[in-house]
Design a protein around this motif. Structure first.
Motif, PDB file in Angstrom:
ATOM      1  N   ALA A 196       1.033  -1.306   0.108  1.00  0.00           N
ATOM      2  CA  ALA A 196      -0.099   0.051  -0.159  1.00  0.00           C
ATOM      3  C   ALA A 196       0.927   1.236   0.003  1.00  0.00           C
ATOM      4  CB  ALA A 196      -1.045   0.072   1.286  1.00  0.00           C
ATOM      5  N   GLN A 197       1.869   1.339   0.826  1.00  0.00           N
ATOM      6  CA  GLN A 197       2.760   2.479   0.808  1.00  0.00           C
ATOM      7  C   GLN A 197       3.544   2.565  -0.483  1.00  0.00           C
ATOM      8  OE1 GLN A 197       4.146   4.246   4.284  1.00  0.00           O
ATOM      9  NE2 GLN A 197       4.791   5.493   2.754  1.00  0.00           N
ATOM     10  N   ALA A 198       3.828   1.561  -0.861  1.00  0.00           N
ATOM     11  CA  ALA A 198       4.682   1.516  -2.278  1.00  0.00           C
ATOM     12  C   ALA A 198       3.626   1.975  -3.311  1.00  0.00           C
ATOM     13  CB  ALA A 198       5.468   0.239  -2.831  1.00  0.00           C
ATOM     14  N   ALA A 199       2.404   1.690  -3.428  1.00  0.00           N
ATOM     15  CA  ALA A 199       1.714   1.945  -4.429  1.00  0.00           C
ATOM     16  C   ALA A 199       1.467   3.343  -4.280  1.00  0.00           C
ATOM     17  CB  ALA A 199       0.152   1.269  -4.223  1.00  0.00           C
ATOM     18  N   TYR A 200       1.078   4.094  -2.984  1.00  0.00           N
ATOM     19  CA  TYR A 200       1.042   5.327  -2.742  1.00  0.00           C
ATOM     20  C   TYR A 200       2.020   6.170  -3.319  1.00  0.00           C
ATOM     21  CZ  TYR A 200       1.954   9.522   0.037  1.00  0.00           C
ATOM     22  OH  TYR A 200       2.377  10.821   0.575  1.00  0.00           O
ATOM     23  N   GLU A 201       3.528   5.759  -2.819  1.00  0.00           N
ATOM     24  CA  GLU A 201       4.557   6.502  -3.416  1.00  0.00           C
ATOM     25  C   GLU A 201       4.683   6.496  -4.905  1.00  0.00           C
ATOM     26  OE1 GLU A 201       8.050   5.152  -1.450  1.00  0.00           O
ATOM     27  OE2 GLU A 201       7.284   5.563   0.593  1.00  0.00           O
ATOM     28  N   ALA A 202       4.461   5.354  -5.552  1.00  0.00           N
ATOM     29  CA  ALA A 202       4.499   5.133  -6.944  1.00  0.00           C
ATOM     30  C   ALA A 202       3.643   6.016  -7.713  1.00  0.00           C
ATOM     31  CB  ALA A 202       4.349   3.917  -7.248  1.00  0.00           C
ATOM     32  N   MET A 203       2.463   6.054  -7.254  1.00  0.00           N
ATOM     33  CA  MET A 203       1.513   6.961  -7.819  1.00  0.00           C
ATOM     34  C   MET A 203       1.516   8.615  -7.601  1.00  0.00           C
ATOM     35  SD  MET A 203      -2.241   5.116  -7.983  1.00  0.00           S
ATOM     36  CE  MET A 203      -2.360   5.096  -6.056  1.00  0.00           C
ATOM     37  N   ALA A 204       2.128   8.983  -6.479  1.00  0.00           N
ATOM     38  CA  ALA A 204       2.146  10.227  -6.066  1.00  0.00           C
ATOM     39  C   ALA A 204       3.224  11.141  -6.453  1.00  0.00           C
ATOM     40  CB  ALA A 204       2.305  10.486  -4.404  1.00  0.00           C
ATOM     41  N   GLU A 205       4.560  10.165  -6.766  1.00  0.00           N
ATOM     42  CA  GLU A 205       5.762  11.013  -7.026  1.00  0.00           C
ATOM     43  C   GLU A 205       5.942  11.488  -8.552  1.00  0.00           C
ATOM     44  OE1 GLU A 205       9.164   9.033  -5.217  1.00  0.00           O
ATOM     45  OE2 GLU A 205       8.179   9.217  -3.400  1.00  0.00           O
TER      46      GLU A 205
END
Ligand code: PLP
Length: 284
Positions: free
Chosen positions: A216-225
């Motif tokens: 979940a954290q990785a998906a969040y980062e990948a989408m945000a950055e």
């Protein structure tokens, strides 16, 4: 936020968690027990619909707290997201029957006016008098007052309702379409706000996937950055393992979000590193 405000005002807090196994509903008997155990408690804060849980709290449960036989404090219900809940969900009218109830709403959410910093508190005359005597000597600023008066006119309320209906339609769409993406788990909480709380799994559910904070954290980062799609990672909240909070956007934004999360989860489930998933281009 409540605990931050409590800390800055040097106020002690007693937490009574929502029932994580029952859609994050209130536990009124546990709250009442806490109030009986410590009569020095002055306020009970209840958020409905909840953030990040998006669920309405059952009115009967709030009533149980209001009906506490000996506790002599104020029940505050934060209804910041009430405009996204079905008609008739608000407890504002209850302040006529319960002198110990304060219901708070804001123009920051459905009206999109967070910048004017204005909310409203519905409460009984004695509490309203107390609040008025506590507030700073300066009144609401005239720009804020002018904008709020305009926003609350029938014409502009109709505009708000039009946008609210569009958001609700996109929320229904997300409820239908998001679970079709491999690696999306259960919705947690409710569906009565302008966001949804959803579990992100370590692999597709068909392969026995479990909610995962790492993914979940990785998906969040990948989408945000690199992709410009910002959701909220909420996996550290009680009962929210692997959860992202997705704010409902316009039709185009929801389309883009669904596309990006499919790509990002597909990559992460194949074992690709976060850095490589960040850079991938989604297919239309
Ligand atoms: C549950 C809840 N209550 C209140 C607020 C704050 O509203 P305001 O902008 O009126 O301070 C927020 C904002 O994020 C919120 O999530």
């Amino acid at each position: 936020m409540y605990s931050v405000s409590a800390q800055t005002n040097d106020v002690e807090i007693v937490q009574v968690p929502l029932d994580v196994n029952n859609d994050f509903q209130l536990q009124p008997d546990k709250i009442n027990e806490a109030l009986s155990a410590d009569p020095s408690i002055k306020l009970v804060y209840i958020c409905s619909p909840g953030n990040p849980t998006a669920n309405l709290i059952k009115k009967a449960d709030i009533q149980k707290v209001l009906e506490h036989p000996t506790w002599n404090g104020v029940v505050v219900v934060d209804e910041a997201y009430i405009d996204f809940a079905p008609e008739g969900s608000s407890l504002a009218e209850w302040v006529n029957d319960w002198p110990n109830l304060a219901v708070m709403q804001t123009l920051s959410k459905a009206f999109g006016l967070a910048g004017i910093r204005l909310g409203v508190c519905f409460t009984s005359p004695p509490i309203a008098t107390l609040l008025n005597s506590l507030k700073a000597p300066y009144n609401i600023s005239s720009p804020t007052s002018a904008l709020a008066t305009a926003a609350l006119s029938p014409t502009h309320q109709a505009v708000m309702q039009k946008y609210r209906d569009l958001i609700v339609a996109q929320r229904d769409r997300l409820v239908q379409e998001l679970p079709q993406i491999p690696g999306i788990g259960r919705f947690r909480g409710g569906k009565e706000s302008n966001f949804l709380l959803v579990e992100i799994l370590d692999k597709p559910a068909s392969e026995g996937g479990k909610p995962s904070n790492v993914i979940a954290q990785a998906a969040y980062e990948a989408m945000a950055e690199k992709r410009g799609v910002v959701v909220r990672f909420r996996g550290k909240e009680l009962g929210c393992e692997g959860c992202l909070r997705i704010t409902v956007g316009t039709e185009e934004e929801v389309t883009r979000f669904l596309r990006e999360i499919r790509t990002v989860l597909g990559g992460l489930h194949k074992g690709e590193s976060i850095d490589s998933v960040r850079g991938q281009v989604s297919q239309n």
